[in-house]
Scaffold this motif. Structure first.
Motif, PDB file in Angstrom:
ATOM      1  N   LYS A 107      44.679  37.705  47.971  1.00 16.73           N
ATOM      2  CA  LYS A 107      43.767  38.032  46.875  1.00 16.73           C
ATOM      3  C   LYS A 107      42.311  37.962  47.319  1.00 16.73           C
ATOM      4  O   LYS A 107      41.510  38.809  46.956  1.00 16.73           O
ATOM      5  CB  LYS A 107      44.020  37.070  45.717  1.00 16.73           C
ATOM      6  CG  LYS A 107      43.240  37.367  44.471  1.00 16.73           C
ATOM      7  CD  LYS A 107      43.666  36.473  43.330  1.00 16.73           C
ATOM      8  CE  LYS A 107      42.873  36.815  42.097  1.00 16.73           C
ATOM      9  NZ  LYS A 107      43.460  36.291  40.891  1.00 16.73           N
ATOM     10  N   LYS A 108      41.979  36.953  48.137  1.00 18.35           N
ATOM     11  CA  LYS A 108      40.594  36.778  48.585  1.00 18.35           C
ATOM     12  C   LYS A 108      40.136  37.902  49.502  1.00 18.35           C
ATOM     13  O   LYS A 108      38.945  38.175  49.590  1.00 18.35           O
ATOM     14  CB  LYS A 108      40.435  35.432  49.289  1.00 18.35           C
ATOM     15  CG  LYS A 108      40.398  34.267  48.331  1.00 18.35           C
ATOM     16  CD  LYS A 108      40.200  32.966  49.069  1.00 18.35           C
ATOM     17  CE  LYS A 108      40.088  31.808  48.113  1.00 18.35           C
ATOM     18  NZ  LYS A 108      39.927  30.526  48.803  1.00 18.35           N
ATOM     19  N   ARG A 109      41.076  38.553  50.191  1.00 18.85           N
ATOM     20  CA  ARG A 109      40.707  39.653  51.102  1.00 18.85           C
ATOM     21  C   ARG A 109      40.524  40.986  50.379  1.00 18.85           C
ATOM     22  O   ARG A 109      40.043  41.943  50.973  1.00 18.85           O
ATOM     23  CB  ARG A 109      41.754  39.792  52.196  1.00 18.85           C
ATOM     24  CG  ARG A 109      41.684  38.705  53.237  1.00 18.85           C
ATOM     25  CD  ARG A 109      42.518  39.023  54.445  1.00 18.85           C
ATOM     26  NE  ARG A 109      43.937  39.084  54.126  1.00 18.85           N
ATOM     27  CZ  ARG A 109      44.788  38.068  54.193  1.00 18.85           C
ATOM     28  NH1 ARG A 109      44.364  36.893  54.558  1.00 18.85           N
ATOM     29  NH2 ARG A 109      46.050  38.232  53.913  1.00 18.85           N
ATOM     30  N   LEU A 110      40.919  41.060  49.114  1.00 12.79           N
ATOM     31  CA  LEU A 110      40.789  42.304  48.357  1.00 12.79           C
ATOM     32  C   LEU A 110      39.353  42.493  47.882  1.00 12.79           C
ATOM     33  O   LEU A 110      38.609  41.515  47.744  1.00 12.79           O
ATOM     34  CB  LEU A 110      41.709  42.268  47.129  1.00 12.79           C
ATOM     35  CG  LEU A 110      43.204  42.280  47.385  1.00 12.79           C
ATOM     36  CD1 LEU A 110      43.953  42.068  46.076  1.00 12.79           C
ATOM     37  CD2 LEU A 110      43.644  43.573  48.034  1.00 12.79           C
ATOM     38  N   PRO A 111      38.968  43.745  47.599  1.00 16.96           N
ATOM     39  CA  PRO A 111      37.644  43.971  46.999  1.00 16.96           C
ATOM     40  C   PRO A 111      37.567  43.286  45.630  1.00 16.96           C
ATOM     41  O   PRO A 111      38.585  43.093  44.974  1.00 16.96           O
ATOM     42  CB  PRO A 111      37.563  45.494  46.835  1.00 16.96           C
ATOM     43  CG  PRO A 111      38.683  46.057  47.613  1.00 16.96           C
ATOM     44  CD  PRO A 111      39.686  44.978  47.824  1.00 16.96           C
ATOM     45  N   LYS A 112      36.375  42.916  45.200  1.00 12.84           N
ATOM     46  CA  LYS A 112      36.184  42.187  43.934  1.00 12.84           C
ATOM     47  C   LYS A 112      36.859  42.896  42.757  1.00 12.84           C
ATOM     48  O   LYS A 112      37.446  42.252  41.893  1.00 12.84           O
ATOM     49  CB  LYS A 112      34.692  42.018  43.637  1.00 12.84           C
ATOM     50  CG  LYS A 112      34.007  41.031  44.530  1.00 12.84           C
ATOM     51  CD  LYS A 112      34.406  39.610  44.184  1.00 12.84           C
ATOM     52  CE  LYS A 112      33.677  38.627  45.076  1.00 12.84           C
ATOM     53  NZ  LYS A 112      34.312  37.327  45.072  1.00 12.84           N
ATOM     54  N   LYS A 113      36.778  44.219  42.721  1.00  7.64           N
ATOM     55  CA  LYS A 113      37.362  44.984  41.610  1.00  7.64           C
ATOM     56  C   LYS A 113      38.885  44.782  41.550  1.00  7.64           C
ATOM     57  O   LYS A 113      39.464  44.607  40.483  1.00  7.64           O
ATOM     58  CB  LYS A 113      37.026  46.463  41.775  1.00  7.64           C
ATOM     59  CG  LYS A 113      37.451  47.329  40.618  1.00  7.64           C
ATOM     60  CD  LYS A 113      37.026  48.767  40.823  1.00  7.64           C
ATOM     61  CE  LYS A 113      37.514  49.638  39.687  1.00  7.64           C
ATOM     62  NZ  LYS A 113      37.197  51.044  39.893  1.00  7.64           N
ATOM     63  N   LYS A 114      39.527  44.776  42.704  1.00  5.73           N
ATOM     64  CA  LYS A 114      40.987  44.609  42.773  1.00  5.73           C
ATOM     65  C   LYS A 114      41.413  43.158  42.535  1.00  5.73           C
ATOM     66  O   LYS A 114      42.503  42.905  42.054  1.00  5.73           O
ATOM     67  CB  LYS A 114      41.516  45.064  44.137  1.00  5.73           C
ATOM     68  CG  LYS A 114      41.513  46.549  44.323  1.00  5.73           C
ATOM     69  CD  LYS A 114      42.832  47.117  43.882  1.00  5.73           C
ATOM     70  CE  LYS A 114      42.906  48.574  44.267  1.00  5.73           C
ATOM     71  NZ  LYS A 114      44.153  49.169  43.894  1.00  5.73           N
ATOM     72  N   GLN A 115      40.549  42.202  42.900  1.00  5.15           N
ATOM     73  CA  GLN A 115      40.899  40.793  42.726  1.00  5.15           C
ATOM     74  C   GLN A 115      41.195  40.465  41.271  1.00  5.15           C
ATOM     75  O   GLN A 115      42.067  39.665  40.971  1.00  5.15           O
ATOM     76  CB  GLN A 115      39.759  39.889  43.217  1.00  5.15           C
ATOM     77  CG  GLN A 115      39.682  39.763  44.702  1.00  5.15           C
ATOM     78  CD  GLN A 115      38.574  38.827  45.142  1.00  5.15           C
ATOM     79  OE1 GLN A 115      37.989  38.104  44.341  1.00  5.15           O
ATOM     80  NE2 GLN A 115      38.263  38.852  46.424  1.00  5.15           N
ATOM     81  N   ASN A 116      40.467  41.084  40.357  1.00  2.30           N
ATOM     82  CA  ASN A 116      40.607  40.782  38.936  1.00  2.30           C
ATOM     83  C   ASN A 116      41.474  41.788  38.183  1.00  2.30           C
ATOM     84  O   ASN A 116      41.650  41.647  36.978  1.00  2.30           O
ATOM     85  CB  ASN A 116      39.224  40.695  38.294  1.00  2.30           C
ATOM     86  CG  ASN A 116      38.377  39.610  38.922  1.00  2.30           C
ATOM     87  OD1 ASN A 116      38.887  38.541  39.237  1.00  2.30           O
ATOM     88  ND2 ASN A 116      37.114  39.873  39.139  1.00  2.30           N
ATOM     89  N   ASP A 117      42.006  42.789  38.877  1.00  2.00           N
ATOM     90  CA  ASP A 117      42.857  43.794  38.241  1.00  2.00           C
ATOM     91  C   ASP A 117      44.241  43.196  37.981  1.00  2.00           C
ATOM     92  O   ASP A 117      44.951  42.852  38.921  1.00  2.00           O
ATOM     93  CB  ASP A 117      42.965  45.028  39.143  1.00  2.00           C
ATOM     94  CG  ASP A 117      43.828  46.126  38.554  1.00  2.00           C
ATOM     95  OD1 ASP A 117      44.291  45.983  37.402  1.00  2.00           O
ATOM     96  OD2 ASP A 117      44.045  47.137  39.237  1.00  2.00           O
ATOM     97  N   PRO A 118      44.656  43.056  36.710  1.00  2.00           N
ATOM     98  CA  PRO A 118      45.958  42.428  36.432  1.00  2.00           C
ATOM     99  C   PRO A 118      47.151  43.270  36.866  1.00  2.00           C
ATOM    100  O   PRO A 118      48.261  42.761  36.937  1.00  2.00           O
ATOM    101  CB  PRO A 118      45.938  42.245  34.913  1.00  2.00           C
ATOM    102  CG  PRO A 118      44.980  43.261  34.414  1.00  2.00           C
ATOM    103  CD  PRO A 118      43.961  43.444  35.501  1.00  2.00           C
ATOM    104  N   ASN A 119      46.945  44.549  37.174  1.00  2.87           N
ATOM    105  CA  ASN A 119      48.060  45.428  37.525  1.00  2.87           C
ATOM    106  C   ASN A 119      48.264  45.619  39.019  1.00  2.87           C
ATOM    107  O   ASN A 119      48.996  46.509  39.428  1.00  2.87           O
ATOM    108  CB  ASN A 119      47.899  46.795  36.849  1.00  2.87           C
ATOM    109  CG  ASN A 119      48.128  46.699  35.361  1.00  2.87           C
ATOM    110  OD1 ASN A 119      48.971  45.935  34.906  1.00  2.87           O
ATOM    111  ND2 ASN A 119      47.375  47.436  34.595  1.00  2.87           N
TER     112      ASN A 119
END
Length: 85
Positions: free
Chosen positions: A53-65
């Protein structure tokens, strides 16, 4: 592309109609569920998936899907720990 019937434990269809596959198929050796929150296996999974999760872009980190976030929800992850209920 169709998802194999036994290939995935869960498939979520989002509001836009996109199918998201996540999780592990089948049962554990004893016939029970593979996902057991609040166990050491759960804690290990949550710690690994937090790194993803930490390696994902900020937008994807919070995407519930995202598949990672859907799995973390199923394991009841809170940070690097898995909780029972």
């Amino acid at each position: 592309m169709p998802t194999p019937r036994k290939g995935k434990a869960k498939v979520k269809v989002t509001a836009s109609g996109k199918k998201i596959s996540f999780g592990q198929a089948g049962k554990a050796k004893g016939g029970g569920a593979r996902v057991k929150p609040g166990t050491s296996k759960g804690d290990s999974y949550c710690a690994r998936s937090l790194g993803i999760k930490k390696r994902l872009p900020k937008k994807k980190q919070n995407d519930p899907n995202t598949p990672n976030n859907l799995s973390r929800k199923r394991w009841k992850c809170s940070g690097a720990k898995s909780r029972r209920s």
